[in-house]
Design an enzyme around this catalytic site. Sequence first.
Site, PDB file in Angstrom:
ATOM      1  N   GLU A 167      39.127  34.856  38.010  1.00  7.38           N
ATOM      2  CA  GLU A 167      38.102  34.229  37.174  1.00  7.38           C
ATOM      3  C   GLU A 167      38.446  34.220  35.679  1.00  7.38           C
ATOM      4  O   GLU A 167      37.766  34.870  34.872  1.00  7.38           O
ATOM      5  CB  GLU A 167      36.745  34.906  37.397  1.00  7.38           C
ATOM      6  N   GLU A 362      35.982  34.484  46.899  1.00 11.18           N
ATOM      7  CA  GLU A 362      34.757  35.310  46.778  1.00 11.18           C
ATOM      8  C   GLU A 362      33.548  34.454  47.106  1.00 11.18           C
ATOM      9  O   GLU A 362      33.475  33.296  46.690  1.00 11.18           O
ATOM     10  CB  GLU A 362      34.545  35.825  45.347  1.00 11.18           C
TER      11      GLU A 362
HETATM   12  C1  FCB Z   1      32.485  37.745  40.263  1.00  5.54           C
HETATM   13  C2  FCB Z   1      33.535  38.814  40.031  1.00  5.54           C
HETATM   14  C3  FCB Z   1      33.416  39.992  40.932  1.00  5.54           C
HETATM   15  C4  FCB Z   1      31.982  40.373  41.208  1.00  5.54           C
HETATM   16  C5  FCB Z   1      31.176  39.164  41.622  1.00  5.54           C
HETATM   17  C6  FCB Z   1      29.738  39.466  41.933  1.00  5.54           C
HETATM   18  O1  FCB Z   1      32.268  37.050  39.076  1.00  5.54           O
HETATM   19  O2  FCB Z   1      34.828  38.283  40.203  1.00  5.54           O
HETATM   20  O3  FCB Z   1      34.139  41.046  40.351  1.00  5.54           O
HETATM   21  O4  FCB Z   1      31.453  41.026  40.127  1.00  5.54           O
HETATM   22  O5  FCB Z   1      31.222  38.197  40.624  1.00  5.54           O
END
Ligand code: FCB
Length: 454
Positions: A167, A362
């Site tokens: 990110e 994610e």
């Molecule tokens: C993302 C992050 C991860 C976690 C999730 C909820 O932005 O990459 O580390 O905190 O959100």
Amino acid sequence: MTADLKFPAGFRWGVSTSAYQIEGAVAEDGRGTSTWDTFCAEPGRILNGDTGAVACDHYHRYAEDVALMRELGVDMYRFSFAWPRIQPTGSGPGNAAGLDFYDRLIDTLLGAGIRPAPTLYHWDTPQPLEDAGGWLSRDITDRFAEYAGILGARFADRVSTWITINEPMVLTLMGYSLGAHAPGKELLFDALPVAHHQLLAHGRAVQALRAAGAQEIGIASNHAPTWPASDSAEDREAAALYDNLINWLFADPVILGEYPSGMGDGMPGPVADDLAIISTPVDFFGINHYAPVSVGVATGQADTAATDGVLLPPGLPFEPRTLTGYPTTDFGWPVVPDAFGEILRTFRQRYGDKLPPLYITENGCAVNDEPVDGVVSDQRRIDYLDGYLRSLKAAIDDGIDVRGYFQWSLLDNFEWAAGYSQRFGLVHVDFETLERTPKASYHWFGDVISQSRR
Ligand code: FCB
């Protein structure tokens, strides 16, 4: 209830974590200080004064955590290397004890039939590098290439899937632009070099890893549909600018080798040469997705629910707004399953044949249910995952090439500025005793995996 939720047999299932959020053991085996250690020590930065000093104590309990993953049935595990464990000062040869920890973890995973998919950098910069300018300084790209080379040399024989940076948008926005994350700088648009240097570091790391024999290399970038708050021309214009800043500023350089609509003009260095490195071909593009965002023209009434409690300063040309009409997670994020398919279709439309295969690196939600008589009935997480996985499945059925899905997260963990207040895990962690309790969603997710293999 999972019966009709069945993915292609070769689809890869995983769970995702990151070093600072779970490892603890911050002063062990020669680990150096990271920007997150420093940031957590500053009063008022983290809710309740929480820190990652112990976190889930995964550093000592990794074998138990791998056993939980084996039982769950995942194919892959996405974790991150802590840069200050590998290079305590951010440069020079690898720290043997730090490398040994990841050796043990990787060998335990392989022994359990789980493929490691490590991320090189998930926001924990060695403090000495930050002191030398951090991601505002071009020098960090040399350091990152060196770091990638050390990891590739040590692990490429056993690790085939690699993720460079997590990110880059969030580090730019939350870390350097708004100051809600480490290193806590509030530079607004002057933070843009942080984006460029991370992208360049990504490209350099792809090259270093490839040279070391890594086979499947990508990035984990977060993306969200940006919806104009109304149909008015002003709101649409504000949303389009925001969309470029949070989405395409980070994806276009990697996939197309260019910045969106002139945004490269203000970037530092020989930008055209850098873009050639940034767009070094990847084997996949990883998308982190949680929720869409609604954006309108600035009215001075921005709602902080849309920005995790961060109040945007006045004078910006846009304003994130709260999306109404949807259920929310305990973190306040809207639950909008269709937005997941929407962002994937937008990627296909924007990039066509140039789009690499995708992974979902994610996706998940904060639902803070506690154990009752040893059972965590987190039905709202099951509902979230059910909706989002159906949306993903529909996109795959439409022909979008998504190779795998990593759920965030295996364990409840340290959720950055929110400390331990937001529980994202399939497994509950009691932060007093460190006891792990698989939740109802863990068993549900395991069922989705096993029936997809049948
Ligand atoms: C993302 C992050 C991860 C976690 C999730 C909820 O932005 O990459 O580390 O905190 O959100």
